[in-house]
Every structure is written in structure tokens, then in C-alpha cells.
Design an enzyme around this catalytic site. Structure first.
Site, short mmCIF file in Angstrom:
data_model
loop_
_atom_site.label_atom_id
_atom_site.label_comp_id
_atom_site.label_asym_id
_atom_site.label_seq_id
_atom_site.Cartn_x
_atom_site.Cartn_y
_atom_site.Cartn_z
N LYS A 54 0.84 -1.21 0.00
CA LYS A 54 0.00 0.00 0.00
C LYS A 54 0.88 1.26 0.00
CE LYS A 54 -3.68 -2.48 2.35
NZ LYS A 54 -4.30 -2.88 3.61
N GLN A 98 -4.07 -1.19 9.73
CA GLN A 98 -3.95 -2.53 9.17
C GLN A 98 -4.48 -3.56 10.17
OE1 GLN A 98 -2.90 -3.28 5.99
NE2 GLN A 98 -3.49 -5.38 6.45
N ASP A 121 -10.51 3.29 4.13
CA ASP A 121 -10.90 1.88 4.04
C ASP A 121 -12.42 1.74 4.02
OD1 ASP A 121 -9.13 -0.16 3.69
OD2 ASP A 121 -8.67 -0.46 5.81
#
Ligand code: NAD
Length: 284
Positions: A54, A98, A121
Site C-alpha cells: 500500500k 492494518q 478503508d
């Protein structure tokens, strides 16, 4: 019939190029360069690989990499303080925690502290509420990536019957809502659905997001239907998905491979969400 393979790698590359152009336009117009703050707690090897990928894609798109790596012993209060600091920092356009976090940490309480405007997200309750209400907001990356891929192959959604297999908050639920918003007629199937194939075989579009290898085979697919495989499973012979690729390829009209289908779209949509978040921040 042999299905057209939907090449997520090349569609994702196009999305990433488009994001890079949007980043440069934003910098020229406002002087603001979008920044993505990934937070990794501990040293889980798989999470390290995902976060590294990412961060690399973020830099390749011209955005600032504002990564934070915290010790595995970080407390809930310390982690929440980092999220609060990033939430208040104007240089941070998007925040991504994460998952999974180490067992002693409560992910829901951490994610709840991310403002919806920086929730790249799309996982907060606020973002889920905006989606459910059909209001503008940041959408979960994998679900948004599936819709982007369907659009890239001009698969009609308006009036189509889509069957989504899976009802997780991460993939199945938001995907069903995104498809309804595009005027598809959506059936959601899940682990308690009786006779799954009787539902999927009637669909124009089948989306498999159950986490069960080979769950959808040719008996559950109508000739010419579009089949999108969200599942990812590591096997001794490589990656596979929730769809029995070889049998379904012979009946479907379009099919995503694993790897190289939905997977690459997820990071591309994370970048897209980050530039969208940055644009909204400067326009406020
Ligand atoms: P999850 O375990 O949270 O949810 C699975 C869902 O599938 C549940 O709603 C469950 O009811 C349903 N289900 C389970 N068994 C079923 C069955 N036999 N028949 C019908 N429905 C069944 O999983 P998730 O987080 O939604 O992920 C699903 C899959 O997608 C996993 O393989 C995951 O690795 C993969 N995934 C891929 C990406 C990507 O970027 N490609 C992103 C997220 C998840």
C-alpha cells in the site's frame, strides 16, 4: 463458451494512473499533496507485506507516505492517541489501520476514532451509514473495486439480477448496497442459505465473497453470466478463489481470475479514496 477474463491488473493500473493525474492537478490547484497514514502494530509478516505494498503504491501515485509502525506491545490508549493525532493533522488525508491488530487491542474501538472524512478503508460505522443512506462518502475498497471492474468491462448493472454470496461488513454487505445503488436487483446469500446454486444459477452477475475455495462451480452459473471471484486462498499449488475457475470458465460470459482479478483493484481503490478524501479536505 469460454469466458472473457476480466483483467483486474490492467484496470487497476488505469485507475492508479488516473489517481496520479488527479494528485498532480490537486497539487497544482491547491498546493496540497494527499497523504496516506497507514498504521501497522507489531510485526505480523502478512500484514507487513500488505502495508508495504500500500505504501509503495501510494508513493507511486505521487502521494505522501505518512506511515506509522508501532510496537506489538502498544496499548489501546497509545494506539487511540496516534489515531486521534492523525485525525487532527491536516497533512493526513486518509488513515488506514492494518488489521488484524494484536489480540490485546480492540479494533472496533480504534476504527471508531477515524473521522468519516479520512476513512479511506470505508470501514467505520459512519461510512457504512452514509453508504446505507445513499449519501456521498468513502466506500470499502474491495467492494468499490468490484463495481469499477464491472464498469470497465461494460457489464450492465441497471436492472440486472446480481447474487452476492457473503454478507460480511467488509465485502458482501457494502457490495450489495453499491449494486442496489446502481439499480441492480440484488440477492444476498450466506452460510445459512439453502440450495445456494438455485439462487446463483438465476443471476446475471454472481459475486463470490464467502471465503470457501471452489464454492461456485459450473452448476451454479447460467450460460453467459458474469462471475466475480473475491475469494483468496493460499494452496500448495498457488492462489485460488471461491470459484471453480476451470468449470466456470466454460459457461460464464465474463470471469475474474485469481490472482489478477479483484485483488489488484483493492489497492487501486484505496488510492482513489485517498485523493477523494484530500479533495474534500481542501474544499471545506
Ligand atoms: P468473512 O469470513 O468475514 O465472510 C464470509 C461470508 O461468506 C459470511 O457472510 C458467510 O455467511 C458467507 N459464507 C460462508 N460460507 C458460505 C457458504 N458455504 N455458502 C454461502 N455463504 C457462505 O470473509 P470476508 O472478509 O468477506 O472475505 C471473503 C473472501 O474474500 C475471503 O476469501 C477473503 O480472503 C477474500 N477477500 C479478498 C479481498 C481482495 O482484495 N481480493 C479483500 C477482502 C477479502
Amino acid at each position: 463458451m469460454t469466458a472473457v477474463l476480466m483483467d483486474g491488473k490492467s484496470v487497476a493500473a488505469r485507475v492508479r494512473e488516473d489517481v496520479a493525474d488527479q494528485v498532480e492537478t490537486l497539487v497544482e490547484q491547491t498546493g496540497v499533496r494527499p497523504g496516506l497514514a497507514t498504521i501497522l502494530v507489531g510485526d505480523d509478516p502478512a500484514s507487513q507485506v500488505y502495508v508495504a505494498s500500500k505504501r509503495k503504491s501510494c508513493v507511486a501515485a505521487g502521494m505522501l507516505d505518512l506511515h506509522r509502525h508501532l510496537l506489538a506491545t502498544t496499548t489501546q490508549r497509545e494506539l487511540e492517541a496516534v489515531v486521534d493525532e492523525l485525525a487532527g493533522d491536516p497533512a493526513v488525508s486518509g488513515i488506514l489501520v492494518q488489521l488484524p491488530l494484536p489480540d490485546h487491542l480492540d479494533p472496533d474501538a480504534v476504527i471508531a476514532r477515524i473521522p468519516a472524512s479520512k476513512d479511506v478503508d470505508g470501514l467505520t460505522t459512519a461510512s457504512a451509514g452514509l453508504l446505507a443512506r445513499g449519501l456521498p462518502g468513502l466506500r470499502p475498497c474491495t467492494s468499490a473495486g468490484v463495481v469499477e471492474l464491472l464498469d470497465a468491462y461494460s457489464i450492465p448493472l441497471d436492472g440486472a439480477h446480481a447474487v452476492v454470496v457473503g454478507r460480511s461488513a467488509l465485502v458482501g454487505k457494502p457490495l450489495a448496497q453499491l449494486l442496489v445503488a446502481r439499480n441492480a436487483t440484488v440477492t444476498t446469500c450466506h452460510s445459512r442459505t439453502a440450495s445456494l446454486a438455485e439462487h446463483t444459477v438465476r443471476a446475471d452477475i454472481v459475486i463470490a465473497a464467502a471465503g470457501v475455495p471452489g464454492l461456485i462451480d459450473a452448476r451454479g452459473v447460467r450460460a453467459g453470466a458474469t462471475v466475480v471471484d473475491v475469494g483468496i486462498h493460499r494452496t500448495p499449488t498457488g492462489l485460488c478463489g471461491d470459484v471453480d475457475f476451470h468449470s466456470v470458465r466454460a459457461v460464464a460470459g465474463h470471469l475474474t481470475p485469481v490472482p489478477g482479478g479483484v485483488g489488484p483493484m483493492t489497492i487501486a481503490m484505496l488510492l482513489s479514496n485517498t485523493v477523494t478524501a484530500a479533495r474534500h479536505t481542501v474544499s471545506r
